[in-house]
Scaffold this active site. Structure first.
Site, PDB file in Angstrom:
ATOM      1  N   ASP A 156      21.718  -5.483  21.976  1.00 28.56           N
ATOM      2  CA  ASP A 156      22.874  -4.817  21.284  1.00 28.56           C
ATOM      3  C   ASP A 156      22.958  -5.022  20.435  1.00 28.56           C
ATOM      4  O   ASP A 156      23.161  -3.954  19.360  1.00 28.56           O
ATOM      5  CB  ASP A 156      24.036  -4.284  22.252  1.00 28.56           C
ATOM      6  CG  ASP A 156      23.171  -4.149  23.811  1.00 28.56           C
ATOM      7  OD1 ASP A 156      24.539  -3.892  24.325  1.00 28.56           O
ATOM      8  OD2 ASP A 156      22.862  -3.078  23.828  1.00 28.56           O
ATOM      9  N   LYS A 167      25.795   9.928  34.351  1.00 32.02           N
ATOM     10  CA  LYS A 167      26.284   9.165  34.738  1.00 32.02           C
ATOM     11  C   LYS A 167      28.251   9.119  34.587  1.00 32.02           C
ATOM     12  O   LYS A 167      28.324  10.200  33.871  1.00 32.02           O
ATOM     13  CB  LYS A 167      26.361   8.137  33.329  1.00 32.02           C
ATOM     14  CG  LYS A 167      25.035   7.047  33.244  1.00 32.02           C
ATOM     15  CD  LYS A 167      25.171   6.007  32.065  1.00 32.02           C
ATOM     16  CE  LYS A 167      23.881   5.830  32.034  1.00 32.02           C
ATOM     17  NZ  LYS A 167      23.259   5.068  30.742  1.00 32.02           N
ATOM     18  N   HIS A 198      23.285   2.769  24.906  1.00 27.12           N
ATOM     19  CA  HIS A 198      21.918   3.149  25.740  1.00 27.12           C
ATOM     20  C   HIS A 198      21.877   4.616  25.738  1.00 27.12           C
ATOM     21  O   HIS A 198      23.007   5.550  26.049  1.00 27.12           O
ATOM     22  CB  HIS A 198      21.988   1.862  26.380  1.00 27.12           C
ATOM     23  CG  HIS A 198      22.533   0.557  26.364  1.00 27.12           C
ATOM     24  ND1 HIS A 198      23.000   0.182  27.268  1.00 27.12           N
ATOM     25  CD2 HIS A 198      22.234  -0.113  25.098  1.00 27.12           C
ATOM     26  CE1 HIS A 198      23.139  -1.330  26.496  1.00 27.12           C
ATOM     27  NE2 HIS A 198      22.725  -1.389  25.269  1.00 27.12           N
ATOM     28  N   TYR A 250      29.424   2.901  38.082  1.00 29.38           N
ATOM     29  CA  TYR A 250      28.764   3.876  37.403  1.00 29.38           C
ATOM     30  C   TYR A 250      27.510   4.678  38.475  1.00 29.38           C
ATOM     31  O   TYR A 250      26.702   4.182  38.317  1.00 29.38           O
ATOM     32  CB  TYR A 250      28.340   4.104  35.692  1.00 29.38           C
ATOM     33  CG  TYR A 250      27.883   2.776  35.237  1.00 29.38           C
ATOM     34  CD1 TYR A 250      27.669   1.504  35.135  1.00 29.38           C
ATOM     35  CD2 TYR A 250      26.770   3.916  34.590  1.00 29.38           C
ATOM     36  CE1 TYR A 250      27.013   1.023  34.570  1.00 29.38           C
ATOM     37  CE2 TYR A 250      25.880   2.843  33.801  1.00 29.38           C
ATOM     38  CZ  TYR A 250      26.011   1.440  33.475  1.00 29.38           C
ATOM     39  OH  TYR A 250      25.623   0.600  33.730  1.00 29.38           O
TER      40      TYR A 250
HETATM   41  C1  LIG Z   1      20.307  -1.004  33.391  1.00 28.28           C
HETATM   42  C2  LIG Z   1      19.973  -1.522  34.497  1.00 28.28           C
HETATM   43  C3  LIG Z   1      19.372  -2.533  33.783  1.00 28.28           C
HETATM   44  N1  LIG Z   1      18.849  -3.836  35.232  1.00 28.28           N
HETATM   45  C4  LIG Z   1      19.152  -5.517  34.682  1.00 28.28           C
HETATM   46  C5  LIG Z   1      17.670  -5.577  33.749  1.00 28.28           C
HETATM   47  C6  LIG Z   1      18.303  -6.782  32.611  1.00 28.28           C
HETATM   48  O1  LIG Z   1      17.773  -7.868  33.665  1.00 28.28           O
HETATM   49  C7  LIG Z   1      20.093  -6.702  33.040  1.00 28.28           C
HETATM   50  C8  LIG Z   1      21.027  -7.288  32.537  1.00 28.28           C
HETATM   51  O2  LIG Z   1      20.548  -5.112  31.913  1.00 28.28           O
HETATM   52  P1  LIG Z   1      21.141  -4.731  30.355  1.00 28.28           P
HETATM   53  O3  LIG Z   1      21.327  -6.130  29.948  1.00 28.28           O
HETATM   54  O4  LIG Z   1      20.121  -3.437  29.617  1.00 28.28           O
HETATM   55  O5  LIG Z   1      22.838  -4.480  30.937  1.00 28.28           O
HETATM   56  P2  LIG Z   1      23.745  -3.385  30.442  1.00 28.28           P
HETATM   57  O6  LIG Z   1      23.836  -4.020  29.142  1.00 28.28           O
HETATM   58  O7  LIG Z   1      25.195  -3.364  30.578  1.00 28.28           O
HETATM   59  O8  LIG Z   1      22.975  -1.997  30.001  1.00 28.28           O
HETATM   60  C9  LIG Z   1      23.940  -0.749  30.904  1.00 28.28           C
HETATM   61  O9  LIG Z   1      24.627  -0.567  29.777  1.00 28.28           O
HETATM   62  C10 LIG Z   1      24.918   0.924  29.605  1.00 28.28           C
HETATM   63  C11 LIG Z   1      26.894   0.672  28.734  1.00 28.28           C
HETATM   64  C12 LIG Z   1      24.739   1.706  29.965  1.00 28.28           C
HETATM   65  O10 LIG Z   1      25.682   3.150  29.926  1.00 28.28           O
HETATM   66  C13 LIG Z   1      23.645   1.626  31.101  1.00 28.28           C
HETATM   67  O11 LIG Z   1      23.503   1.873  32.800  1.00 28.28           O
HETATM   68  C14 LIG Z   1      22.858   0.074  30.845  1.00 28.28           C
HETATM   69  O12 LIG Z   1      21.593   0.016  29.084  1.00 28.28           O
HETATM   70  O13 LIG Z   1      19.985  -5.594  34.100  1.00 28.28           O
HETATM   71  C15 LIG Z   1      18.575  -3.179  35.970  1.00 28.28           C
HETATM   72  O14 LIG Z   1      18.353  -4.159  37.155  1.00 28.28           O
HETATM   73  N2  LIG Z   1      18.909  -1.767  36.381  1.00 28.28           N
HETATM   74  C16 LIG Z   1      19.215  -1.297  35.685  1.00 28.28           C
HETATM   75  O15 LIG Z   1      19.855   0.067  35.534  1.00 28.28           O
END
Ligand SMILES: Cc1cn([C@H]2C[C@H](O)[C@@H](COP(=O)(O)OP(=O)(O)O[C@H]3O[C@H](C)C(=O)[C@H](O)[C@H]3O)O2)c(=O)[nH]c1=O
Length: 187
Positions: free
Chosen positions: A170, A72, A62, A132
């Site tokens: 993803d 980060k 991401h 992070y």
């Molecule tokens: C990133 C983020 C997400 N969210 C909410 C949005 C969704 O409802 C839920 C899960 O989000 P997401 O599926 O994008 O989470 P990850 O797959 O862990 O994404 C992260 O994973 C990789 C490793 C990263 O470095 C990024 O910070 C980020 O993209 O959390 C938030 O409320 N705030 C945030 O900053």
């Protein structure tokens, strides 16, 4: 705090000191002055914390595009993971190249990833927690992704990824060749 360079300029491994005693240990997991003294000053504004219940969970690759690009500082609060950064700065001599490091509660290592790099990880134990710091706030309208198993990047995740546990986002991510990176390399 120990600082190790990686093969990607600007991506560094930090290992804060741990002060052990018969109770356990104490560590300053982040000290802005100490990072600034090492030439690594970032104005972090948001802490993230996620739990991945199963081994083989992949989150990434991401990025957040400008004007909300994020640097980060990544660490593992519980368990073990392999953390990866990929250079996607147009014009960079290491464009499309990756570096990775195992982060765990045990080793206390951290990965500092500047803006302009993809970030992702695979968990190597159940119930792994990643924590992070980010240098900009969450901006979903600037959210971008590249598929974790892009053959042009060729990340060695250190495990079979055919059964990787992925979010729908993803699983549907494009290859790097199919996106226009919003980042430009500045020597
Ligand atoms: C990133 C983020 C997400 N969210 C909410 C949005 C969704 O409802 C839920 C899960 O989000 P997401 O599926 O994008 O989470 P990850 O797959 O862990 O994404 C992260 O994973 C990789 C490793 C990263 O470095 C990024 O910070 C980020 O993209 O959390 C938030 O409320 N705030 C945030 O900053």
């Amino acid at each position: 705090m120990n600082v190790e360079q990686t093969t990607l300029d600007g991506v560094v491994i930090l290992t804060p000191a741990r002060h052990g005693d018969d109770r356990g240990f104490f560590s300053e997991s982040w000290n802005r002055k100490r990072l600034t003294e090492a030439g690594l000053d970032y104005d972090f504004v948001q802490d993230n914390h996620s739990l991945s219940a199963q081994t083989g969970t992949v989150r990434g690759l991401h990025f957040q595009a400008p004007p909300h690009a994020q640097a980060k500082l990544v660490r593992c609060g519980r368990g073990r993971l392999f953390d990866v950064a990929v250079d996607i700065r147009q014009g960079s001599p290491t464009y499309g190249q990756w570096t990775g490091v195992e982060l765990s509660f045990e080793n206390g290592r951290q990965l500092l990833i500047p803006a302009g790099f993809l970030h992702g990880f695979i968990t190597r134990e159940p119930d792994t927690e990643i924590i992070y710091k980010c240098s900009d706030y969450y901006a979903p309208e600037c959210d971008g992704a590249v598929r974790f198993d892009d053959p042009d990047i060729g990340i060695d995740w250190g495990a079979a990824t055919g059964q990787a546990i992925l979010s729908q986002k993803d699983a549907a991510a494009p290859r790097l060749a199919d996106i226009h990176s919003p980042f430009t390399y500045e020597a």
